[in-house]
Design an enzyme around this catalytic site. Structure first.
Site, PDB file in Angstrom:
ATOM      1  N   GLY A 131       0.712  -5.057   1.067  1.00  0.00           N
ATOM      2  CA  GLY A 131      -0.479  -5.162   0.220  1.00  0.00           C
ATOM      3  C   GLY A 131      -0.206  -5.875  -1.102  1.00  0.00           C
TER       4      GLY A 131
ATOM      5  CB  ALA B 198      -0.888  -0.021   1.234  1.00  0.00           C
TER       6      ALA B 198
ATOM      7  CD  GLU C  92       1.843  -5.462   5.993  1.00  0.00           C
ATOM      8  OE1 GLU C  92       2.667  -6.357   6.298  1.00  0.00           O
ATOM      9  OE2 GLU C  92       1.140  -5.506   4.970  1.00  0.00           O
TER      10      GLU C  92
ATOM     11  CD  GLU D  30      -2.050  -7.526   3.279  1.00  0.00           C
ATOM     12  OE1 GLU D  30      -1.753  -6.396   2.844  1.00  0.00           O
ATOM     13  OE2 GLU D  30      -2.539  -7.706   4.406  1.00  0.00           O
TER      14      GLU D  30
HETATM   15  N1  DAK Z   1       4.507   3.176  -0.982  1.00  0.00           N
HETATM   16  C1  DAK Z   1       4.842   4.332  -1.605  1.00  0.00           C
HETATM   17  N2  DAK Z   1       5.931   4.474  -2.393  1.00  0.00           N
HETATM   18  C2  DAK Z   1       6.728   3.397  -2.518  1.00  0.00           C
HETATM   19  C3  DAK Z   1       6.458   2.163  -1.875  1.00  0.00           C
HETATM   20  C4  DAK Z   1       5.272   2.070  -1.076  1.00  0.00           C
HETATM   21  N3  DAK Z   1       4.880   0.961  -0.488  1.00  0.00           N
HETATM   22  N4  DAK Z   1       7.432   1.305  -2.193  1.00  0.00           N
HETATM   23  C5  DAK Z   1       8.287   1.967  -2.989  1.00  0.00           C
HETATM   24  N5  DAK Z   1       7.869   3.232  -3.199  1.00  0.00           N
HETATM   25  C6  DAK Z   1       8.514   4.275  -3.977  1.00  0.00           C
HETATM   26  C7  DAK Z   1       9.715   4.856  -3.255  1.00  0.00           C
HETATM   27  O1  DAK Z   1       9.311   5.855  -2.350  1.00  0.00           O
HETATM   28  C8  DAK Z   1      10.496   5.442  -4.419  1.00  0.00           C
HETATM   29  O2  DAK Z   1       9.917   6.648  -4.819  1.00  0.00           O
HETATM   30  P1  DAK Z   1      10.829   7.937  -5.173  1.00  0.00           P
HETATM   31  O3  DAK Z   1      11.637   8.179  -3.951  1.00  0.00           O
HETATM   32  O4  DAK Z   1      11.678   7.481  -6.336  1.00  0.00           O
HETATM   33  O5  DAK Z   1       9.847   9.011  -5.511  1.00  0.00           O
HETATM   34  C9  DAK Z   1      10.257   4.435  -5.531  1.00  0.00           C
HETATM   35  O6  DAK Z   1       9.074   3.715  -5.160  1.00  0.00           O
HETATM   36  C10 DAK Z   1      11.386   3.438  -5.668  1.00  0.00           C
HETATM   37  O7  DAK Z   1      11.606   2.854  -4.389  1.00  0.00           O
HETATM   38  P2  DAK Z   1      13.059   2.740  -3.733  1.00  0.00           P
HETATM   39  O8  DAK Z   1      13.926   3.879  -4.146  1.00  0.00           O
HETATM   40  O9  DAK Z   1      12.861   2.548  -2.271  1.00  0.00           O
HETATM   41  O10 DAK Z   1      13.603   1.410  -4.417  1.00  0.00           O
HETATM   42  P3  DAK Z   1      14.635   0.371  -3.814  1.00  0.00           P
HETATM   43  O11 DAK Z   1      14.955  -0.562  -4.916  1.00  0.00           O
HETATM   44  O12 DAK Z   1      15.749   1.055  -3.105  1.00  0.00           O
HETATM   45  O13 DAK Z   1      13.811  -0.424  -2.699  1.00  0.00           O
HETATM   46  C11 DAK Z   1      11.859  -1.589  -1.805  1.00  0.00           C
HETATM   47  C12 DAK Z   1      12.680  -1.215  -3.070  1.00  0.00           C
HETATM   48  C13 DAK Z   1      10.582  -2.300  -2.292  1.00  0.00           C
HETATM   49  C14 DAK Z   1      12.674  -2.559  -0.940  1.00  0.00           C
HETATM   50  C15 DAK Z   1      11.535  -0.320  -1.022  1.00  0.00           C
HETATM   51  O14 DAK Z   1      10.966   0.659  -1.926  1.00  0.00           O
HETATM   52  C16 DAK Z   1      10.577  -0.572   0.092  1.00  0.00           C
HETATM   53  O15 DAK Z   1      10.970  -1.067   1.132  1.00  0.00           O
HETATM   54  N6  DAK Z   1       9.319  -0.161  -0.108  1.00  0.00           N
HETATM   55  C17 DAK Z   1       8.289  -0.274   0.901  1.00  0.00           C
HETATM   56  C18 DAK Z   1       7.869  -1.714   1.028  1.00  0.00           C
HETATM   57  C19 DAK Z   1       6.863  -1.893   2.130  1.00  0.00           C
HETATM   58  O16 DAK Z   1       7.134  -1.656   3.301  1.00  0.00           O
HETATM   59  N7  DAK Z   1       5.672  -2.320   1.750  1.00  0.00           N
HETATM   60  C20 DAK Z   1       4.606  -2.537   2.653  1.00  0.00           C
HETATM   61  C21 DAK Z   1       3.814  -1.285   2.742  1.00  0.00           C
HETATM   62  S1  DAK Z   1       2.664  -1.400   4.079  1.00  0.00           S
HETATM   63  C22 DAK Z   1      -4.551  -1.073   5.890  1.00  0.00           C
HETATM   64  C23 DAK Z   1      -4.622  -1.934   4.861  1.00  0.00           C
HETATM   65  C24 DAK Z   1      -3.475  -2.316   4.208  1.00  0.00           C
HETATM   66  C25 DAK Z   1      -2.250  -1.842   4.562  1.00  0.00           C
HETATM   67  C26 DAK Z   1      -2.195  -0.966   5.591  1.00  0.00           C
HETATM   68  C27 DAK Z   1      -3.331  -0.581   6.245  1.00  0.00           C
HETATM   69  N8  DAK Z   1      -5.708  -0.706   6.578  1.00  0.00           N
HETATM   70  C28 DAK Z   1      -6.735  -1.677   6.854  1.00  0.00           C
HETATM   71  C29 DAK Z   1      -5.869   0.596   7.077  1.00  0.00           C
HETATM   72  C30 DAK Z   1      -1.077  -2.255   3.857  1.00  0.00           C
HETATM   73  C31 DAK Z   1       0.152  -1.878   4.238  1.00  0.00           C
HETATM   74  C32 DAK Z   1       1.310  -2.076   3.405  1.00  0.00           C
HETATM   75  O17 DAK Z   1       1.298  -2.614   2.341  1.00  0.00           O
END
Ligand code: DAK
Length: 263
Positions: free
Chosen positions: A108, A63, A131, A111
């Site tokens: 997400g 997400a 998360e 998921e």
């Molecule tokens: N959200 C927003 N932007 C993201 C992103 C994300 N999840 N993942 C990557 N990006 C963006 C980065 O910010 C970056 O943007 P710029 O800085 O270039 O503008 C671009 O994508 C490239 O990412 P990186 O520069 O970080 O690329 P790397 O190769 O260095 O790293 C990575 C790739 C996938 C390891 C890293 O980007 C990363 O760790 N991303 C986050 C992964 C993550 O934590 N995903 C889980 C998100 S939490 C809910 C329902 C559902 C959810 C929550 C609540 N409710 C019921 C309320 C779900 C939660 C989640 O999914």
């Protein structure tokens, strides 16, 4: 649509989440467009869907953390509902959905893949539910679907540690059915989808419903669900043609696609 593309190839629909600059992260717009795209699928002409991400780095990196970071409790709940509704729509979609996971499938992203019927991935795919490191629980069904997919112990380990796993481990624990070199993934997905779409469409739909609905109830009730969906196939053109071809020993006909029947 800004973030979703849809392509029809014969009986197969290919949905691509197209936000590669953010690694295809799911924001509200992506979720809304995905929902609309599913509503627009022509079910009289589509027998299987493939869901994938644009680019060769990421399926869906979760997400959108930027969008979520400022949400109030009420907004967080609304965002969660939007995601859950569309994930559930995918899960209960009348026809099979194959996730072709072409890179990161985090949070997400993992998921949404688990809401699909079948998961295959590229060798660079990375899975995880990170998360807890962000101070939240998996919110798009991760606590429920991961345990049902890979077993309680493995799901708890992945969720409590937030540790990512690579494609080979995802295959070993049963999170994906197969791993392919990146450049072969889409061809493999299309071949699988095409194989499914050559089978009797009503029977395939009923199989999906029987498996999904049966898993929610005890075995006695599940068998009744199967009986009804089995019976439902009779008197369809598909059933008559499929069995007739076999009895006539007409191998050529057996390979022909039985015309789709709306009921
Ligand atoms: N959200 C927003 N932007 C993201 C992103 C994300 N999840 N993942 C990557 N990006 C963006 C980065 O910010 C970056 O943007 P710029 O800085 O270039 O503008 C671009 O994508 C490239 O990412 P990186 O520069 O970080 O690329 P790397 O190769 O260095 O790293 C990575 C790739 C996938 C390891 C890293 O980007 C990363 O760790 N991303 C986050 C992964 C993550 O934590 N995903 C889980 C998100 S939490 C809910 C329902 C559902 C959810 C929550 C609540 N409710 C019921 C309320 C779900 C939660 C989640 O999914």
């Amino acid at each position: 649509m800004e973030f979703i593309t849809f392509e029809q190839q014969d009986f197969v629909g290919i949905i691509t989440i197209n936000r590669p600059k953010a690694l295809n992260a799911l924001n509200s717009s992506v979720l809304e467009e995905l929902d609309k795209t599913l509503d627009q699928v022509d079910l009289s002409n589509t027998r299987c869907l493939i869901l994938t991400g644009a680019g060769d780095k990421s399926f869906v990196a979760g997400a959108d953390i930027g969008e979520m970071s400022t949400l109030t409790k009420a907004e967080g709940e609304a965002f969660g509902k939007k995601g859950n509704d569309v994930f559930r729509k995918l899960e209960t979609f009348p026809i099979p959905v194959i996730a072709a996971i072409n890179g990161f499938a985090l949070g997400g992203g993992c998921e949404i893949a688990m809401s699909c019927d079948i998961r295959i991935c590229s060798d660079n795919a990375i899975f995880g539910q990170p998360e807890v490191g962000l101070g939240i629980t998996p919110g798009f069904g991760g606590t429920q679907r991961l345990a049902r997919t890979v077993g309680v112990g493995m799901a708890k380990q992945m969720i409590y540690t937030g540790r990512n796993i690579k494609s080979d481990e995802a295959f070993r624990i049963g999170l994906v059915n197969a791993v392919y070199p990146q450049e072969e993934l889409m061809d493999a997905a299309k071949k699988l989808a095409s194989t499914i779409s050559m089978n009797a469409p009503i029977a395939v739909r009923n199989c999906k419903k029987a498996i999904n609905d049966g898993l929610q109830v005890d075995m006695d009730a599940a068998i009744v669900i199967e009986e009804k969906l089995f019976g439902d196939c009779f008197e369809t053109e598909d059933q008559k043609a499929g069995m007739g071809n076999f009895l006539e020993k007409d191998k050529e006909k057996k390979l022909k696609v039985v015309p789709f029947q709306n009921k």
